[in-house]
Motif scaffolding. Structure first.
Motif, PDB file in Angstrom:
ATOM      1  N   ASP A 299       6.595  46.484  53.757  1.00 11.16           N
ATOM      2  CA  ASP A 299       7.452  46.996  54.827  1.00 11.16           C
ATOM      3  C   ASP A 299       8.039  45.840  55.630  1.00 11.16           C
ATOM      4  O   ASP A 299       7.388  44.802  55.792  1.00 11.16           O
ATOM      5  CB  ASP A 299       6.646  47.887  55.782  1.00 11.16           C
ATOM      6  CG  ASP A 299       6.158  49.155  55.117  1.00 11.16           C
ATOM      7  OD1 ASP A 299       6.730  49.549  54.087  1.00 11.16           O
ATOM      8  OD2 ASP A 299       5.181  49.750  55.619  1.00 11.16           O
ATOM      9  N   ARG A 358      15.838  46.161  62.670  1.00  9.02           N
ATOM     10  CA  ARG A 358      15.408  46.449  61.298  1.00  9.02           C
ATOM     11  C   ARG A 358      16.402  45.927  60.254  1.00  9.02           C
ATOM     12  O   ARG A 358      16.563  46.509  59.175  1.00  9.02           O
ATOM     13  CB  ARG A 358      15.110  47.930  61.097  1.00  9.02           C
ATOM     14  CG  ARG A 358      13.960  48.404  61.963  1.00  9.02           C
ATOM     15  CD  ARG A 358      13.475  49.782  61.591  1.00  9.02           C
ATOM     16  NE  ARG A 358      12.832  49.849  60.295  1.00  9.02           N
ATOM     17  CZ  ARG A 358      11.592  49.431  60.031  1.00  9.02           C
ATOM     18  NH1 ARG A 358      10.848  48.885  60.979  1.00  9.02           N
ATOM     19  NH2 ARG A 358      11.087  49.554  58.819  1.00  9.02           N
ATOM     20  N   ASP A 419      13.482  54.175  50.023  1.00  8.55           N
ATOM     21  CA  ASP A 419      13.894  53.665  51.329  1.00  8.55           C
ATOM     22  C   ASP A 419      15.281  54.170  51.693  1.00  8.55           C
ATOM     23  O   ASP A 419      16.137  54.384  50.816  1.00  8.55           O
ATOM     24  CB  ASP A 419      13.911  52.131  51.322  1.00  8.55           C
ATOM     25  CG  ASP A 419      12.540  51.540  51.099  1.00  8.55           C
ATOM     26  OD1 ASP A 419      11.705  51.648  52.011  1.00  8.55           O
ATOM     27  OD2 ASP A 419      12.297  50.982  50.010  1.00  8.55           O
ATOM     28  N   ASP A 433      14.171  54.020  57.487  1.00  9.39           N
ATOM     29  CA  ASP A 433      12.970  54.839  57.276  1.00  9.39           C
ATOM     30  C   ASP A 433      12.663  54.953  55.795  1.00  9.39           C
ATOM     31  O   ASP A 433      13.475  54.567  54.938  1.00  9.39           O
ATOM     32  CB  ASP A 433      13.167  56.247  57.840  1.00  9.39           C
ATOM     33  CG  ASP A 433      11.876  56.857  58.406  1.00  9.39           C
ATOM     34  OD1 ASP A 433      10.816  56.226  58.263  1.00  9.39           O
ATOM     35  OD2 ASP A 433      11.938  57.954  59.000  1.00  9.39           O
ATOM     36  N   ARG A 434      11.480  55.487  55.508  1.00  2.85           N
ATOM     37  CA  ARG A 434      11.178  55.987  54.175  1.00  2.85           C
ATOM     38  C   ARG A 434      11.768  57.380  54.070  1.00  2.85           C
ATOM     39  O   ARG A 434      11.742  58.163  55.032  1.00  2.85           O
ATOM     40  CB  ARG A 434       9.669  56.043  53.957  1.00  2.85           C
ATOM     41  CG  ARG A 434       8.997  54.693  53.945  1.00  2.85           C
ATOM     42  CD  ARG A 434       9.285  53.939  52.674  1.00  2.85           C
ATOM     43  NE  ARG A 434       8.701  54.614  51.507  1.00  2.85           N
ATOM     44  CZ  ARG A 434       8.965  54.252  50.245  1.00  2.85           C
ATOM     45  NH1 ARG A 434       9.818  53.260  49.995  1.00  2.85           N
ATOM     46  NH2 ARG A 434       8.391  54.894  49.233  1.00  2.85           N
ATOM     47  N   ASP A 437       9.701  60.310  55.187  1.00  6.38           N
ATOM     48  CA  ASP A 437       9.335  60.435  56.596  1.00  6.38           C
ATOM     49  C   ASP A 437      10.483  60.874  57.493  1.00  6.38           C
ATOM     50  O   ASP A 437      10.253  61.294  58.630  1.00  6.38           O
ATOM     51  CB  ASP A 437       8.790  59.095  57.117  1.00  6.38           C
ATOM     52  CG  ASP A 437       7.522  58.665  56.404  1.00  6.38           C
ATOM     53  OD1 ASP A 437       6.741  59.555  56.014  1.00  6.38           O
ATOM     54  OD2 ASP A 437       7.315  57.455  56.223  1.00  6.38           O
ATOM     55  N   ALA A 438      11.711  60.759  57.028  1.00  6.25           N
ATOM     56  CA  ALA A 438      12.873  61.127  57.837  1.00  6.25           C
ATOM     57  C   ALA A 438      13.004  62.646  57.933  1.00  6.25           C
ATOM     58  O   ALA A 438      12.635  63.381  57.008  1.00  6.25           O
ATOM     59  CB  ALA A 438      14.144  60.534  57.237  1.00  6.25           C
ATOM     60  N   TYR A 448      14.768  59.205  62.281  1.00  6.86           N
ATOM     61  CA  TYR A 448      14.189  58.167  61.434  1.00  6.86           C
ATOM     62  C   TYR A 448      12.964  57.594  62.137  1.00  6.86           C
ATOM     63  O   TYR A 448      13.076  56.963  63.187  1.00  6.86           O
ATOM     64  CB  TYR A 448      15.208  57.069  61.152  1.00  6.86           C
ATOM     65  CG  TYR A 448      16.438  57.560  60.417  1.00  6.86           C
ATOM     66  CD1 TYR A 448      16.327  58.119  59.148  1.00  6.86           C
ATOM     67  CD2 TYR A 448      17.705  57.477  60.987  1.00  6.86           C
ATOM     68  CE1 TYR A 448      17.445  58.578  58.461  1.00  6.86           C
ATOM     69  CE2 TYR A 448      18.824  57.924  60.308  1.00  6.86           C
ATOM     70  CZ  TYR A 448      18.688  58.478  59.050  1.00  6.86           C
ATOM     71  OH  TYR A 448      19.796  58.929  58.379  1.00  6.86           O
ATOM     72  N   THR A 449      11.780  57.820  61.552  1.00 12.95           N
ATOM     73  CA  THR A 449      10.548  57.450  62.246  1.00 12.95           C
ATOM     74  C   THR A 449      10.390  55.931  62.366  1.00 12.95           C
ATOM     75  O   THR A 449       9.967  55.424  63.403  1.00 12.95           O
ATOM     76  CB  THR A 449       9.321  58.046  61.540  1.00 12.95           C
ATOM     77  OG1 THR A 449       9.237  57.550  60.196  1.00 12.95           O
ATOM     78  CG2 THR A 449       9.415  59.567  61.509  1.00 12.95           C
ATOM     79  N   ALA A 450      10.709  55.186  61.312  1.00 12.44           N
ATOM     80  CA  ALA A 450      10.534  53.729  61.370  1.00 12.44           C
ATOM     81  C   ALA A 450      11.470  53.109  62.397  1.00 12.44           C
ATOM     82  O   ALA A 450      11.087  52.219  63.162  1.00 12.44           O
ATOM     83  CB  ALA A 450      10.767  53.114  59.994  1.00 12.44           C
ATOM     84  N   LYS A 533       1.535  58.930  56.702  1.00 15.17           N
ATOM     85  CA  LYS A 533       2.215  59.837  57.614  1.00 15.17           C
ATOM     86  C   LYS A 533       2.177  61.281  57.149  1.00 15.17           C
ATOM     87  O   LYS A 533       2.241  62.196  57.968  1.00 15.17           O
ATOM     88  CB  LYS A 533       3.659  59.376  57.844  1.00 15.17           C
ATOM     89  CG  LYS A 533       3.752  58.131  58.719  1.00 15.17           C
ATOM     90  CD  LYS A 533       5.191  57.822  59.101  1.00 15.17           C
ATOM     91  CE  LYS A 533       5.257  56.623  60.032  1.00 15.17           C
ATOM     92  NZ  LYS A 533       6.638  56.277  60.407  1.00 15.17           N
TER      93      LYS A 533
END
Length: 550
Positions: A299, A358, A419, A433-434, A437-438, A448-450, A533
């Protein structure tokens, strides 16, 4: 032969690959007595912290090759290796590839029940464990336990058979994913694929100034661990491989920092979780002056962590008085994954860097990147978020015994990394994000969590790390929890909700259920330190459905 000429010779050697580095170094006349690899644990009676030469490494590996051959291990046999220490991983990896077998390297943090299922899915020909993992033998594995890793070095090196000659596409090692969404997936790498980035970049880039001493805090059983070992051996760098575990999933800050102060590396390799661990400590109180480069893979790292690291260490600079060490180090961020075989992107941060948010930089020359709409298979426009598609010689061959997943992750000739990114006008890529997870909030708006975690960390300097967990409930609404891990000197009673809302922005803040400070063990992690997650989403939805939740 000079060092650069020797490296060029290795780069041009198309027999050289991930499975035969010791063999080809010897055949090319490498210095067999030069100190190469150091472990922080004993190896076959050799005390911890003793540098091992190529000659010693080769002898210890040959002993293990003889031990495995005496137990019937042959070419193409998948052999599971479930151990803790770095030498037990690396020396058995090298011994099994000596025979042409396929080591399946398992992170020692994988829970026993998951490990048993992983071995069953491998349909392994044998298993090696250590004392920490002896309980695995009590499970139905579908394969014999060949012995304890402590026994493997007892073979007679003189009885080792000739080294196997690999074809470029021979499977050379099975590693596994982080297991964030399921039982860790078994990923098989080829002889040339796992060496491709070393050949294309590591052996051709300029050799750093002065002596190179690199330290790996990576899990030895990860593909990145194997690459780090092989590139150090081929470049003639000294390498320290850490085994000591300071926590359930990561090297502790104290373990890493003490090793740096003792061994004085010029470069340190780790995952994002490594830098999160170091963020616990005031780094200015430790002697990190030897470190010129921090190398991250997996990551991409958080800005708040990177800025702490580049503020310490040193870098060589020319002055009227000659070369001197100036304050401040470099952080090389290389986003990648096990399946990608090596990081596909690279960006370098220094003191004064401002390309964050990011940003993962540009692809390596060997990596072809497209951002795709997976519904249409078409590329998205610049500035729009798309799924990352990759073509690269580093790519893993696929998933062992799982052709369904192998082909499901291919689209239009590209591997879908999982990704989500966008490309800016300068051609730099930004990771948001992944895909798993979005959350789609509707109307073209996504959570977007990341990216949300990055923004929370930027707005809350007393937060060491955070996890944003979002899930769509059955009624169509989205629920979000923000879980904070505080810095040592932070006030746990302080209400950070308003600051977190401001960081998230109106659309995401509207889904916020709670902001809560938690202890480290409330974050569910996989064996390599990635947050699981999907399990945390299940907890979130269960809590949201409970009477009086929130």
């Amino acid at each position: 032969m000079g060092a650069d000429n020797f490296r060029a010779t290795l780069a041009a050697d198309m027999e050289l690959g991930a499975g035969n580095v010791l063999l080809r170094l010897a055949e090319h006349g490498a210095d067999m007595d030069m100190p190469r690899v150091t472990f922080d644990v004993d190896v076959d009676g050799i005390p911890a912290w003793t540098p091992l030469s190529l000659a010693t490494l080769t002898e210890r590996v040959a002993a293990r090759a003889a031990w495995f051959r005496a137990r019937g291990v042959r070419r193409a046999d998948p052999i599971a290796v479930y151990v803790t220490s770095a030498p037990d991983v690396f020396l058995n990896f090298l011994a099994l590839t000596w025979l042409g077998a396929i080591p399946a390297l398992m992170n020692g943090n994988m829970p026993i029940e998951l490990a048993a299922e992983f071995v069953r899915r491998l349909r392994a020909a044998g298993v090696v464990v250590d004392a920490d993992h002896a309980a695995l033998a009590g499970h139905d594995l579908g394969a014999p336990v060949l012995g304890d890793a402590a026994q493997t070095g007892a073979g007679d090196p003189a009885q080792a058979p000739p080294h196997h000659r690999h074809h470029p596409q021979d499977p050379v090692v099975i590693t596994h994913s982080s297991g964030t969404t399921r039982v860790p997936a078994a990923i098989v790498h080829s002889h040339h694929g796992l060496f491709a980035a070393i050949r294309a970049v590591r052996l051709t880039e300029s050799r750093p100034y002065g002596e190179v001493r690199e330290m790996s805090a990576l899990p030895a059983a990860h593909a990145a661990g194997i690459i780090t070992l092989n590139q150090a051996l081929c470049n003639g760098y000294q390498l320290l491989c850490l085994s000591a575990q300071g926590g359930p999933f990561a090297r502790s800050a104290e373990t890493i920092l003490s090793a740096i102060e003792r061994w004085r590396p010029t470069g340190v390799f780790g995952f994002a979780v490594t830098w999160s661990e170091l963020a616990r400590v005031d780094l200015t109180t430790r002697d990190l002056s030897s470190v010129r480069n921090w190398f991250n893979t997996g990551d991409c790292a958080h800005e708040s962590h990177v800025r702490r690291l580049v503020a310490v260490g040193s870098h060589p600079t020319y002055t009227r008085d000659g070369m001197v060490d100036a304050p401040g180090s470099k952080f090389v961020d290389m986003l990648g994954s096990t399946e990608m075989g090596h990081g596909a992107f690279r960006i370098t941060h220094r003191l004064g860097s401002d390309r964050y948010d990011r940003c993962v930089g540009k692809p390596y020359p060997f990596a072809e990147i497209v951002l795709l709409d997976v519904e249409t298979g078409e590329e998205v426009a610049p500035g729009q978020v798309g799924h990352v598609g990759l073509k690269s010689p580093t790519l893993a061959l696929g998933y062992w015994n799982d052709s369904v997943t192998t082909y499901r992750t291919r689209l239009g000739g590209y591997y879908l990394t999982g990704d989500l990114m966008y490309r800016d006008e300068a051609g730099d890529y930004h990771h948001v994000d992944r895909a798993s997870d979005a959350v789609d909030l509707g109307g073209g708006t996504w959570l977007y969590t990341a990216l949300s975690e990055e923004r929370v960390l930027r707005h809350c300097p007393d937060v060491r790390d955070c996890t944003v967990v979002a899930a769509a409930a059955e009624d169509g609404t989205t629920v979000t929890d923000v879980l904070l891990l505080l810095a040592e000197d932070a006030d746990p009673a302080r209400d950070r909700t308003d600051r977190v809302r401001a960081a998230l922005g109106p659309a995401v803040a509207a889904t916020l259920r709670r902001v809560v400070t938690i202890p480290d063990d409330d974050v569910v992690m996989g064996p390599t330190g990635k947050v699981r997650k999907f399990l945390m989403r299940q907890r979130l939805l269960a809590g949201a459905a409970a009477p009086g939740a929130g």
